[in-house]
Design an enzyme around this catalytic site. Structure first.
Site, short mmCIF file in Angstrom:
data_model
loop_
_atom_site.label_atom_id
_atom_site.label_comp_id
_atom_site.label_asym_id
_atom_site.label_seq_id
_atom_site.Cartn_x
_atom_site.Cartn_y
_atom_site.Cartn_z
N GLU A 160 15.19 1.95 18.35
CA GLU A 160 14.36 3.11 18.71
C GLU A 160 13.54 2.94 19.99
O GLU A 160 13.17 3.92 20.63
CB GLU A 160 13.40 3.49 17.57
N LYS B 66 0.82 -1.22 0.00
CA LYS B 66 0.00 0.00 0.00
C LYS B 66 0.86 1.27 0.00
O LYS B 66 0.62 2.19 -0.78
CB LYS B 66 -0.93 -0.03 1.22
N ILE B 67 1.87 1.30 0.87
CA ILE B 67 2.65 2.54 1.02
C ILE B 67 3.66 2.69 -0.12
O ILE B 67 3.84 3.78 -0.67
CB ILE B 67 3.33 2.57 2.40
N SER C 173 10.03 2.34 7.27
CA SER C 173 9.30 1.10 7.54
C SER C 173 9.62 0.53 8.92
O SER C 173 8.84 0.70 9.85
CB SER C 173 9.54 0.09 6.43
N ARG C 174 10.77 -0.11 9.06
CA ARG C 174 11.20 -0.59 10.38
C ARG C 174 12.73 -0.48 10.43
O ARG C 174 13.42 -0.79 9.46
CB ARG C 174 10.78 -2.05 10.62
N ASP D 124 9.51 -6.43 -5.72
CA ASP D 124 8.62 -7.06 -4.75
C ASP D 124 8.48 -8.51 -5.17
O ASP D 124 8.28 -8.79 -6.36
CB ASP D 124 7.23 -6.36 -4.77
N HIS E 100 9.74 8.32 14.24
CA HIS E 100 8.62 7.43 13.89
C HIS E 100 7.29 8.22 13.83
O HIS E 100 6.34 7.90 14.53
CB HIS E 100 8.52 6.28 14.90
N ASP F 67 12.88 7.43 9.49
CA ASP F 67 11.79 7.68 10.44
C ASP F 67 11.76 6.56 11.48
O ASP F 67 10.94 6.57 12.38
CB ASP F 67 10.44 7.75 9.71
N PRO G 8 7.66 -5.16 5.30
CA PRO G 8 7.53 -5.42 6.75
C PRO G 8 8.83 -6.01 7.29
O PRO G 8 9.61 -6.59 6.52
CB PRO G 8 6.39 -6.44 6.81
P1 NAI Z 1 1.96 -3.99 2.79
O1 NAI Z 1 1.77 -5.28 3.51
O2 NAI Z 1 0.81 -3.39 2.06
O3 NAI Z 1 3.17 -4.14 1.75
C1 NAI Z 1 4.38 -4.76 2.03
C2 NAI Z 1 4.97 -5.25 0.71
O4 NAI Z 1 6.30 -5.70 0.95
C3 NAI Z 1 4.19 -6.43 0.09
O5 NAI Z 1 3.82 -6.13 -1.25
C4 NAI Z 1 5.19 -7.59 0.14
O6 NAI Z 1 5.06 -8.49 -0.94
C5 NAI Z 1 6.50 -6.82 0.09
N1 NAI Z 1 7.68 -7.56 0.53
C6 NAI Z 1 7.79 -8.46 1.52
N2 NAI Z 1 9.07 -8.89 1.62
C7 NAI Z 1 9.78 -8.24 0.66
C8 NAI Z 1 11.15 -8.24 0.26
N3 NAI Z 1 12.05 -9.02 0.86
N4 NAI Z 1 11.52 -7.41 -0.75
C9 NAI Z 1 10.62 -6.62 -1.38
N5 NAI Z 1 9.32 -6.59 -1.04
C10 NAI Z 1 8.91 -7.38 -0.04
O7 NAI Z 1 2.53 -2.98 3.88
P2 NAI Z 1 2.40 -1.37 3.90
O8 NAI Z 1 1.09 -1.00 4.48
O9 NAI Z 1 2.80 -0.81 2.60
O10 NAI Z 1 3.50 -1.02 5.02
C11 NAI Z 1 4.87 -1.33 4.83
C12 NAI Z 1 5.59 -1.16 6.15
O11 NAI Z 1 5.60 0.22 6.53
C13 NAI Z 1 4.89 -1.85 7.36
O12 NAI Z 1 5.25 -3.21 7.45
C14 NAI Z 1 5.40 -1.07 8.53
O13 NAI Z 1 6.57 -1.69 9.02
C15 NAI Z 1 5.79 0.29 7.94
N6 NAI Z 1 4.98 1.39 8.46
C16 NAI Z 1 5.61 2.46 9.07
C17 NAI Z 1 4.89 3.53 9.55
C18 NAI Z 1 5.54 4.72 10.21
O14 NAI Z 1 4.85 5.53 10.85
N7 NAI Z 1 6.84 4.91 10.08
C19 NAI Z 1 3.43 3.53 9.46
C20 NAI Z 1 2.87 2.39 8.76
C21 NAI Z 1 3.62 1.37 8.29
#
Ligand code: NAI
Length: 334
Positions: free
Chosen positions: A266, A156-157, A236-237, A176, A298, A261, A209
């Site tokens: 952290e 999504k992001i 992300s993390r 991906d 964050h 971020d 993730p």
């Molecule tokens: P999502 O689940 O929609 O997308 C994650 C994508 O990563 C998926 O398409 C998956 O296939 C892909 N993926 C998994 N392993 C991979 C790899 N080794 N190489 C490349 N792609 C890979 O998750 P979304 O919503 O986009 O969020 C992503 C991350 O952002 C979350 O897991 C979270 O850790 C982080 N996050 C951070 C925030 C902040 O405030 N700093 C807020 C929200 C999310």
């Protein structure tokens, strides 16, 4: 009867958004300013649910204590769930929910905020001008137009980030393991393998993730395979990047700038006001000395819209616990 929920690591903006959500009046909120850990679990006594955020610890020891207190729901008010022992939760019969979707724009726009500030040296310019130093020396950036961005993870992001960067006229590469060719075609994004992305990108942004597979995705070898002077953005993390290796790559100039971020250590630092204390984390202290490193604590999720989305899902799940209705679709982890 009202559901009692112990909300750990609750900040004023959490209180405001959670209590404003529809149905919040049917919940007995117990806002706690400290994080959940084995010593803090007792604060959940008599609560039917516990609500946590990214830096709360929900390991086996903690979950066992919560189960002893008859807590039935652990509601994460975030997307990532790397801080929860899901196996233990399953064994203990504890339901764990998260917020599967909230404004991805909040997070993607923060990526761009970090990137633009870092590239155009806004953080340095701001401080200079306040001291009446109007010199431009050292503030040269580059046009994003025509440069190449690499998006690692097109969930999504990552997708929204890619779309925004396309708007700057950038070439956008993506990697991906589960690509979405239709989306890529629609937005002019090219899927490539991870190696090709690293080699060709002027900017690499991480949107995956944190799992055992993605820990230290960016480490000595990956850093060496990147274009010299590339910028890395990680919202992300923290543990997606090996900080020790990153510092070496910054010192040698292999990496030209970093916007973070998140940080692998952290927990206990981000979200806290430590301004009167001596920083004990030497790697974070080193990172903060680089003029080409920009760190936020964050806060990528921190928009009114994202907070409202998070509160809506969290309150809906707390209500579902109380009245036996289904949990929000896609939010149940165990
Ligand atoms: P999502 O689940 O929609 O997308 C994650 C994508 O990563 C998926 O398409 C998956 O296939 C892909 N993926 C998994 N392993 C991979 C790899 N080794 N190489 C490349 N792609 C890979 O998750 P979304 O919503 O986009 O969020 C992503 C991350 O952002 C979350 O897991 C979270 O850790 C982080 N996050 C951070 C925030 C902040 O405030 N700093 C807020 C929200 C999310």
């Amino acid at each position: 009867m009202k559901t009692t929920v112990a909300v750990y690591d609750a900040k004023p903006f959490d209180r405001a958004s959670l209590t404003a959500a529809e149905g919040a009046e049917n919940i007995d909120w117990r806002f706690l300013e400290f994080r959940l850990d084995p010593n803090a679990a007792h604060a959940a006594v008599d609560a039917q649910a516990v609500c946590v955020f990214v830096n709360d610890c929900a390991n086996r020891a903690v979950l066992e204590k919560l189960a002893e207190f008859d807590v039935r729901l652990l509601a994460l008010r975030c997307t990532g769930f790397n801080n929860v022992d899901l196996e233990a939760a399953k064994e203990l019969g504890l339901t764990v929910t998260r917020v599967p979707v909230y404004s991805p724009y909040a997070v993607a726009e923060h990526v761009v905020a970090l990137l633009l500030a870092l590239n155009r040296k806004i953080h340095r310019a701001f401080n200079r001008v306040r001291e009446l130093n109007f010199s431009l020396n050292g503030l040269v950036g580059f046009d994003l137009y025509g440069k190449t961005a690499g998006i690692v993870g097109t969930g999504k992001i990552g997708r929204i980030t890619a779309q925004i960067l396309r708007g700057f006229g950038m070439r956008v590469l993506a990697y991906d393991p589960y690509p979405s060719p239709e989306w890529a075609q629609q937005h002019g994004v090219e899927y490539v393998d991870a190696g090709a992305l690293a080699a060709a990108s002027d900017i690499v942004s991480l949107h995956v993730p944190l799992t055992p597979d993605t820990k230290y995705l960016i480490r000595r070898e990956t850093l060496a395979s990147m274009k010299r002077g590339a910028i890395i953005i990680n919202v992300s993390r923290g543990a997606l990047i090996d900080t020790t290796d990153l510092i070496e790559a910054l010192k040698s100039g292999q990496i030209g700038g970093v916007g973070l971020d998140v940080y692998e250590e952290e927990e206990g630092i981000f979200f806290e006001d430590l301004s009167g204390q001596v920083l004990q984390d030497d790697e974070l202290a080193r990172l903060l000395t680089f003029p080409n490193v920009l760190i936020t604590s964050h806060q990528a999720f921190l928009t009114q819209e994202a907070l409202a989305d998070i509160a809506r899902t969290t309150v809906a799940n707390l209500r579902a616990l109380a009245d036996g209705s289904p949990f929000v679709e896609g939010s149940v982890l165990t």
